[in-house]
Design an enzyme around this catalytic site. Sequence first.
Site, short mmCIF file in Angstrom:
data_model
loop_
_atom_site.label_atom_id
_atom_site.label_comp_id
_atom_site.label_asym_id
_atom_site.label_seq_id
_atom_site.Cartn_x
_atom_site.Cartn_y
_atom_site.Cartn_z
N GLU A 104 -1.79 -14.02 3.35
CA GLU A 104 -1.30 -13.53 4.65
C GLU A 104 -2.29 -13.96 5.73
O GLU A 104 -3.50 -13.92 5.51
CB GLU A 104 -1.18 -12.00 4.59
CG GLU A 104 -0.65 -11.37 5.87
CD GLU A 104 -0.57 -9.84 5.80
OE1 GLU A 104 -0.33 -9.29 4.70
OE2 GLU A 104 -0.77 -9.21 6.84
N ASP A 106 -2.91 -13.24 9.91
CA ASP A 106 -2.42 -12.30 10.93
C ASP A 106 -2.96 -12.49 12.33
O ASP A 106 -4.18 -12.59 12.51
CB ASP A 106 -2.83 -10.86 10.56
CG ASP A 106 -2.30 -10.41 9.23
OD1 ASP A 106 -1.16 -10.73 8.92
OD2 ASP A 106 -3.06 -9.73 8.50
N GLU A 108 -2.56 -9.64 15.16
CA GLU A 108 -2.01 -8.32 15.46
C GLU A 108 -2.57 -7.89 16.81
O GLU A 108 -3.78 -7.91 17.03
CB GLU A 108 -2.38 -7.32 14.36
CG GLU A 108 -1.64 -7.64 13.06
CD GLU A 108 -2.02 -6.72 11.92
OE1 GLU A 108 -1.20 -5.88 11.54
OE2 GLU A 108 -3.14 -6.86 11.41
N THR A 122 -7.41 -10.12 14.12
CA THR A 122 -7.01 -11.18 13.19
C THR A 122 -7.49 -10.81 11.78
O THR A 122 -8.49 -10.10 11.62
CB THR A 122 -7.62 -12.55 13.56
OG1 THR A 122 -9.05 -12.48 13.44
CG2 THR A 122 -7.26 -12.95 14.97
N ASN A 123 -6.76 -11.29 10.78
CA ASN A 123 -7.18 -11.06 9.40
C ASN A 123 -6.60 -12.17 8.52
O ASN A 123 -5.63 -12.85 8.91
CB ASN A 123 -6.72 -9.69 8.92
CG ASN A 123 -7.53 -9.17 7.73
OD1 ASN A 123 -8.42 -9.84 7.21
ND2 ASN A 123 -7.20 -7.96 7.29
N GLY A 131 -9.64 -7.79 4.19
CA GLY A 131 -10.97 -7.35 4.62
C GLY A 131 -11.71 -8.41 5.40
O GLY A 131 -12.93 -8.43 5.42
N GLY A 200 -7.98 6.50 18.02
CA GLY A 200 -7.73 7.93 18.18
C GLY A 200 -6.93 8.32 19.41
O GLY A 200 -6.67 9.50 19.63
#
Length: 283
Positions: A104, A106, A108, A122-123, A131, A200
Amino acid sequence: MCLSPLSFLIVFLLGPLNVKGVDWDNVPFMQNYAPLWGQENMQILNQSREVQLTLNQESGSGFQSIHKYSSGWFNMKIKLPQNDSTEVITTFYLISVDGPTRDEIDFEFLGGNKERSHILHTNIFTNGQGGREQQFQFWFDPTADFHDYTFLWNEKQLVFFVDNIPIRVFKNNTDKGGSYPTQAMKIYATIWSSPWGSGGVPINWNEAPFEAHYRGFGINACQSQNPNIEQCNSFRYWWNTENYWELNFDQKQAYNNVRSKYLIYDYCTKQPENLECQGLHLN
Ligand SMILES: *[C@@H]1O[C@H](CO)[C@@H](O)[C@H](O)[C@H]1NC(C)=O
Ligand SMILES: *[C@@H]1O[C@H](CO)[C@@H](O)[C@H](O)[C@H]1NC(C)=O
Ligand SMILES: *[C@@H]1O[C@H](CO)[C@@H](O)[C@H](O)[C@H]1NC(C)=O
Protein backbone atom coordinates in the site's frame (compact mmCIF):
# COMPACT_ATOMS: atom_id res chain seq x y z
CA MET A 1 14.72 0.66 -41.59
CA CYS A 2 11.51 1.56 -43.33
CA LEU A 3 8.24 1.35 -41.46
CA SER A 4 5.38 -0.22 -43.34
CA PRO A 5 2.19 1.82 -43.44
CA LEU A 6 0.63 -0.68 -41.04
CA SER A 7 3.36 -0.45 -38.41
CA PHE A 8 3.29 3.32 -38.82
CA LEU A 9 -0.39 3.21 -38.08
CA ILE A 10 0.21 1.02 -35.02
CA VAL A 11 2.91 3.36 -33.71
CA PHE A 12 0.61 6.28 -34.38
CA LEU A 13 -2.26 4.65 -32.51
CA LEU A 14 -0.32 3.11 -29.62
CA GLY A 15 2.47 5.63 -29.30
CA PRO A 16 0.57 8.31 -27.37
CA LEU A 17 -0.37 5.78 -24.67
CA ASN A 18 3.23 5.86 -23.51
CA VAL A 19 4.09 9.47 -24.25
CA LYS A 20 4.14 12.17 -21.62
CA GLY A 21 2.33 15.40 -22.30
CA VAL A 22 -0.91 13.97 -23.62
CA ASP A 23 -4.02 15.57 -22.14
CA TRP A 24 -4.70 12.97 -19.47
CA ASP A 25 -7.04 15.34 -17.63
CA ASN A 26 -9.58 14.87 -20.35
CA VAL A 27 -10.22 11.17 -19.81
CA PRO A 28 -13.74 10.51 -18.47
CA PHE A 29 -13.96 9.05 -14.96
CA MET A 30 -15.91 5.92 -15.95
CA GLN A 31 -13.23 4.87 -18.42
CA ASN A 32 -10.82 3.97 -15.60
CA TYR A 33 -12.70 4.16 -12.30
CA ALA A 34 -15.83 2.91 -10.53
CA PRO A 35 -17.61 3.74 -7.27
CA LEU A 36 -16.29 1.91 -4.20
CA TRP A 37 -18.72 2.76 -1.39
CA GLY A 38 -21.13 5.52 -0.32
CA GLN A 39 -22.25 5.95 -3.90
CA GLU A 40 -25.04 8.31 -2.78
CA ASN A 41 -22.25 10.63 -1.64
CA MET A 42 -20.35 10.57 -4.91
CA GLN A 43 -21.19 13.02 -7.68
CA ILE A 44 -19.78 12.93 -11.19
CA LEU A 45 -19.43 16.47 -12.57
CA ASN A 46 -18.33 18.35 -15.67
CA GLN A 47 -19.04 15.63 -18.23
CA SER A 48 -17.26 13.06 -16.11
CA ARG A 49 -14.05 15.12 -15.81
CA GLU A 50 -14.52 15.81 -12.10
CA VAL A 51 -15.76 13.81 -9.11
CA GLN A 52 -16.97 15.15 -5.79
CA LEU A 53 -16.72 12.87 -2.77
CA THR A 54 -18.86 13.92 0.18
CA LEU A 55 -18.69 13.11 3.87
CA ASN A 56 -21.77 13.79 5.98
CA GLN A 57 -23.12 12.22 9.15
CA GLU A 58 -24.65 9.39 7.14
CA SER A 59 -21.59 8.30 5.19
CA GLY A 60 -18.30 8.98 3.51
CA SER A 61 -17.58 7.76 -0.01
CA GLY A 62 -14.88 6.50 -2.33
CA PHE A 63 -13.92 5.27 -5.78
CA GLN A 64 -11.40 2.79 -7.14
CA SER A 65 -9.68 2.03 -10.41
CA ILE A 66 -11.16 -0.78 -12.46
CA HIS A 67 -7.76 -2.38 -13.12
CA LYS A 68 -4.60 -3.19 -11.18
CA TYR A 69 -1.17 -1.81 -12.04
CA SER A 70 2.46 -2.76 -11.40
CA SER A 71 4.36 0.41 -12.33
CA GLY A 72 3.51 3.91 -13.41
CA TRP A 73 3.10 7.62 -12.87
CA PHE A 74 -0.10 7.83 -10.81
CA ASN A 75 -1.41 11.35 -10.73
CA MET A 76 -4.54 12.94 -9.29
CA LYS A 77 -5.59 16.58 -9.01
CA ILE A 78 -7.29 17.13 -5.66
CA LYS A 79 -8.98 20.03 -3.90
CA LEU A 80 -9.54 19.33 -0.21
CA PRO A 81 -12.69 20.11 1.78
CA GLN A 82 -13.06 23.37 3.63
CA ASN A 83 -10.71 24.68 6.25
CA ASP A 84 -12.69 23.69 9.33
CA SER A 85 -12.39 19.94 8.86
CA THR A 86 -10.66 18.27 11.79
CA GLU A 87 -11.09 14.47 11.77
CA VAL A 88 -11.88 14.58 8.05
CA ILE A 89 -9.51 12.32 6.10
CA THR A 90 -9.28 12.62 2.34
CA THR A 91 -7.17 10.03 0.55
CA PHE A 92 -5.47 9.03 -2.68
CA TYR A 93 -3.62 5.72 -2.47
CA LEU A 94 -2.59 2.49 -4.16
CA ILE A 95 -3.36 -0.86 -2.55
CA SER A 96 -3.10 -4.52 -3.49
CA VAL A 97 -5.77 -6.92 -2.27
CA ASP A 98 -6.52 -5.81 1.28
CA GLY A 99 -5.26 -8.16 3.96
CA PRO A 100 -2.32 -9.03 6.18
CA THR A 101 0.24 -9.20 3.34
CA ARG A 102 -0.85 -6.17 1.36
CA ASP A 103 1.28 -3.55 -0.33
CA GLU A 104 0.00 0.00 0.00
CA ILE A 105 1.22 3.52 -0.81
CA ASP A 106 -0.65 6.42 0.80
CA PHE A 107 -1.38 10.07 0.54
CA GLU A 108 -3.76 10.91 3.39
CA PHE A 109 -4.85 14.49 3.88
CA LEU A 110 -5.77 15.23 7.48
CA GLY A 111 -8.19 18.12 7.90
CA GLY A 112 -7.45 21.00 10.22
CA ASN A 113 -9.06 24.16 11.55
CA LYS A 114 -7.95 27.68 12.48
CA GLU A 115 -5.76 26.43 15.31
CA ARG A 116 -4.47 23.29 13.70
CA SER A 117 -3.23 23.24 10.11
CA HIS A 118 -3.96 20.52 7.57
CA ILE A 119 -1.39 17.72 7.44
CA LEU A 120 -0.10 15.78 4.47
CA HIS A 121 0.40 12.24 5.77
CA THR A 122 2.28 9.56 3.80
CA ASN A 123 2.91 5.88 4.48
CA ILE A 124 4.20 2.77 2.71
CA PHE A 125 3.23 -0.85 3.40
CA THR A 126 5.23 -3.75 2.02
CA ASN A 127 3.92 -7.27 2.51
CA GLY A 128 1.63 -5.98 5.27
CA GLN A 129 4.32 -4.05 7.11
CA GLY A 130 3.62 -0.31 7.49
CA GLY A 131 4.85 2.05 10.19
CA ARG A 132 6.70 4.21 7.65
CA GLU A 133 4.88 7.46 8.32
CA GLN A 134 6.18 10.79 7.15
CA GLN A 135 4.12 13.95 7.60
CA PHE A 136 4.40 17.38 6.04
CA GLN A 137 2.84 20.77 6.44
CA PHE A 138 1.38 22.27 3.29
CA TRP A 139 3.17 25.23 1.69
CA PHE A 140 -0.09 26.32 0.03
CA ASP A 141 -3.77 26.28 0.93
CA PRO A 142 -4.90 22.81 -0.25
CA THR A 143 -8.57 23.79 0.14
CA ALA A 144 -8.42 26.76 -2.21
CA ASP A 145 -7.59 25.02 -5.48
CA PHE A 146 -6.59 21.78 -7.20
CA HIS A 147 -3.04 20.50 -6.74
CA ASP A 148 -1.23 17.53 -8.27
CA TYR A 149 -0.43 14.55 -6.08
CA THR A 150 1.62 11.83 -7.75
CA PHE A 151 3.26 8.47 -7.12
CA LEU A 152 6.08 7.39 -9.41
CA TRP A 153 6.58 3.63 -9.01
CA ASN A 154 9.15 1.74 -11.04
CA GLU A 155 11.79 -0.92 -10.49
CA LYS A 156 14.27 1.54 -8.95
CA GLN A 157 12.29 3.92 -6.79
CA LEU A 158 8.97 5.00 -5.41
CA VAL A 159 8.61 8.79 -5.30
CA PHE A 160 5.81 10.94 -3.88
CA PHE A 161 5.37 14.29 -5.65
CA VAL A 162 3.26 17.33 -4.82
CA ASP A 163 2.88 19.70 -7.77
CA ASN A 164 5.81 17.87 -9.35
CA ILE A 165 8.08 18.50 -6.36
CA PRO A 166 9.46 15.23 -4.96
CA ILE A 167 8.72 15.13 -1.22
CA ARG A 168 9.53 11.50 -0.43
CA VAL A 169 11.72 8.79 -1.97
CA PHE A 170 11.69 5.09 -1.16
CA LYS A 171 14.43 3.26 -3.04
CA ASN A 172 14.22 -0.35 -4.13
CA ASN A 173 17.05 -1.72 -2.02
CA THR A 174 15.88 -5.32 -1.98
CA ASP A 175 19.39 -6.37 -3.11
CA LYS A 176 20.63 -5.05 0.28
CA GLY A 177 17.85 -6.79 2.21
CA GLY A 178 15.24 -4.03 2.14
CA SER A 179 11.61 -4.47 1.14
CA TYR A 180 9.69 -2.87 -1.70
CA PRO A 181 6.11 -2.98 -3.05
CA THR A 182 5.85 -5.80 -5.59
CA GLN A 183 2.14 -6.62 -5.84
CA ALA A 184 -0.19 -5.25 -8.48
CA MET A 185 -2.27 -2.45 -6.95
CA LYS A 186 -5.50 -0.57 -7.59
CA ILE A 187 -5.90 3.18 -7.21
CA TYR A 188 -8.29 4.35 -4.49
CA ALA A 189 -9.68 7.71 -3.40
CA THR A 190 -11.90 8.19 -0.36
CA ILE A 191 -13.26 10.61 2.20
CA TRP A 192 -14.05 9.45 5.73
CA SER A 193 -13.63 10.56 9.32
CA SER A 194 -11.46 9.29 12.12
CA PRO A 195 -10.03 10.72 15.31
CA TRP A 196 -6.58 9.20 14.67
CA GLY A 197 -5.14 12.14 12.81
CA SER A 198 -6.95 15.01 14.48
CA GLY A 199 -4.83 15.56 17.57
CA GLY A 200 -7.91 15.23 19.77
CA VAL A 201 -9.91 18.00 18.08
CA PRO A 202 -13.38 16.57 17.29
CA ILE A 203 -15.13 16.87 13.96
CA ASN A 204 -17.40 19.90 13.59
CA TRP A 205 -20.54 18.47 11.98
CA ASN A 206 -21.97 22.00 11.70
CA GLU A 207 -19.51 22.37 8.82
CA ALA A 208 -20.83 19.28 6.96
CA PRO A 209 -21.08 18.32 4.19
CA PHE A 210 -17.34 17.98 3.60
CA GLU A 211 -16.57 17.84 -0.11
CA ALA A 212 -13.34 16.74 -1.75
CA HIS A 213 -12.90 17.28 -5.50
CA TYR A 214 -10.86 15.07 -7.84
CA ARG A 215 -9.78 15.59 -11.45
CA GLY A 216 -7.42 13.89 -13.89
CA PHE A 217 -8.65 10.37 -14.59
CA GLY A 218 -6.13 9.32 -17.22
CA ILE A 219 -3.79 6.61 -15.89
CA ASN A 220 -0.13 6.44 -16.99
CA ALA A 221 0.55 2.98 -15.65
CA CYS A 222 1.21 -0.62 -16.60
CA GLN A 223 -1.91 -2.70 -16.17
CA SER A 224 -1.18 -6.12 -14.71
CA GLN A 225 -2.30 -9.10 -12.73
CA ASN A 226 0.05 -10.73 -10.27
CA PRO A 227 2.67 -11.91 -10.96
CA ASN A 228 3.84 -10.34 -14.19
CA ILE A 229 5.86 -7.44 -12.84
CA GLU A 230 8.66 -8.14 -15.34
CA GLN A 231 6.57 -6.93 -18.21
CA CYS A 232 5.73 -3.76 -16.26
CA ASN A 233 9.45 -2.95 -15.89
CA SER A 234 9.77 -2.64 -19.65
CA PHE A 235 11.53 0.46 -21.05
CA ARG A 236 8.70 1.01 -23.47
CA TYR A 237 7.01 2.79 -20.56
CA TRP A 238 8.56 6.24 -20.12
CA TRP A 239 8.38 6.11 -16.30
CA ASN A 240 10.76 3.13 -16.34
CA THR A 241 13.50 4.83 -18.35
CA GLU A 242 16.79 5.94 -16.86
CA ASN A 243 15.64 9.53 -16.25
CA TYR A 244 13.25 8.12 -13.66
CA TRP A 245 15.72 5.90 -11.78
CA GLU A 246 16.77 8.67 -9.44
CA LEU A 247 16.03 12.33 -8.85
CA ASN A 248 17.93 14.75 -11.06
CA PHE A 249 19.93 17.67 -9.66
CA ASP A 250 17.05 20.15 -9.64
CA GLN A 251 14.68 17.61 -8.12
CA LYS A 252 17.15 16.84 -5.34
CA GLN A 253 17.40 20.53 -4.51
CA ALA A 254 13.63 20.92 -4.47
CA TYR A 255 13.35 17.77 -2.36
CA ASN A 256 15.89 18.97 0.19
CA ASN A 257 14.27 22.39 0.31
CA VAL A 258 10.73 21.10 0.91
CA ARG A 259 11.83 18.56 3.48
CA SER A 260 13.97 21.02 5.43
CA LYS A 261 11.02 23.41 5.71
CA TYR A 262 7.89 21.28 5.86
CA LEU A 263 8.68 17.76 7.09
CA ILE A 264 7.14 17.55 10.58
CA TYR A 265 7.35 13.82 11.33
CA ASP A 266 9.65 11.09 10.04
CA TYR A 267 9.68 7.50 11.30
CA CYS A 268 13.35 7.31 10.27
CA THR A 269 14.49 9.73 12.95
CA LYS A 270 13.61 6.98 15.45
CA GLN A 271 15.39 4.20 13.55
CA PRO A 272 18.41 5.57 11.68
CA GLU A 273 19.94 2.07 11.61
CA ASN A 274 17.01 0.86 9.45
CA LEU A 275 18.33 -0.07 5.99
CA GLU A 276 15.54 1.63 4.14
CA CYS A 277 16.19 4.85 6.04
CA GLN A 278 19.79 4.73 4.84
CA GLY A 279 18.47 3.99 1.37
CA LEU A 280 16.69 7.32 1.49
CA HIS A 281 20.00 9.15 1.07
CA LEU A 282 19.94 10.28 -2.45
CA ASN A 283 23.55 10.95 -3.31
C1 LIG B 1 -14.17 20.68 -17.08
O1 LIG B 1 -13.08 19.79 -17.42
C2 LIG B 1 -12.18 20.32 -18.38
C3 LIG B 1 -11.19 19.21 -18.72
O2 LIG B 1 -10.47 18.82 -17.60
C4 LIG B 1 -11.50 21.55 -17.80
O3 LIG B 1 -10.60 22.09 -18.75
C5 LIG B 1 -12.56 22.58 -17.45
O4 LIG B 1 -11.94 23.68 -16.81
C6 LIG B 1 -13.62 21.98 -16.50
N1 LIG B 1 -14.70 22.91 -16.33
C7 LIG B 1 -15.17 23.25 -15.13
C8 LIG B 1 -16.33 24.20 -15.14
O5 LIG B 1 -14.72 22.83 -14.10
C1 LIG C 1 -7.92 28.48 4.95
O1 LIG C 1 -7.14 28.87 6.08
C2 LIG C 1 -5.94 29.52 5.73
C3 LIG C 1 -5.14 29.73 7.00
O2 LIG C 1 -5.97 30.19 8.07
C4 LIG C 1 -6.28 30.82 5.01
O3 LIG C 1 -5.08 31.48 4.62
C5 LIG C 1 -7.09 30.49 3.75
O4 LIG C 1 -7.49 31.69 3.11
C6 LIG C 1 -8.31 29.66 4.08
N1 LIG C 1 -8.89 29.19 2.84
C7 LIG C 1 -10.16 29.32 2.51
C8 LIG C 1 -10.55 28.79 1.17
O5 LIG C 1 -11.01 29.85 3.23
C1 LIG D 1 13.84 -4.37 -7.07
O1 LIG D 1 15.17 -4.43 -7.51
C2 LIG D 1 15.64 -5.74 -7.81
C3 LIG D 1 17.09 -5.63 -8.21
O2 LIG D 1 17.85 -5.03 -7.19
C4 LIG D 1 14.82 -6.35 -8.92
O3 LIG D 1 15.24 -7.68 -9.16
C5 LIG D 1 13.33 -6.34 -8.52
O4 LIG D 1 12.54 -6.78 -9.62
C6 LIG D 1 12.90 -4.95 -8.13
N1 LIG D 1 11.55 -4.97 -7.61
C7 LIG D 1 10.51 -4.44 -8.27
C8 LIG D 1 9.20 -4.58 -7.59
O5 LIG D 1 10.61 -3.86 -9.32
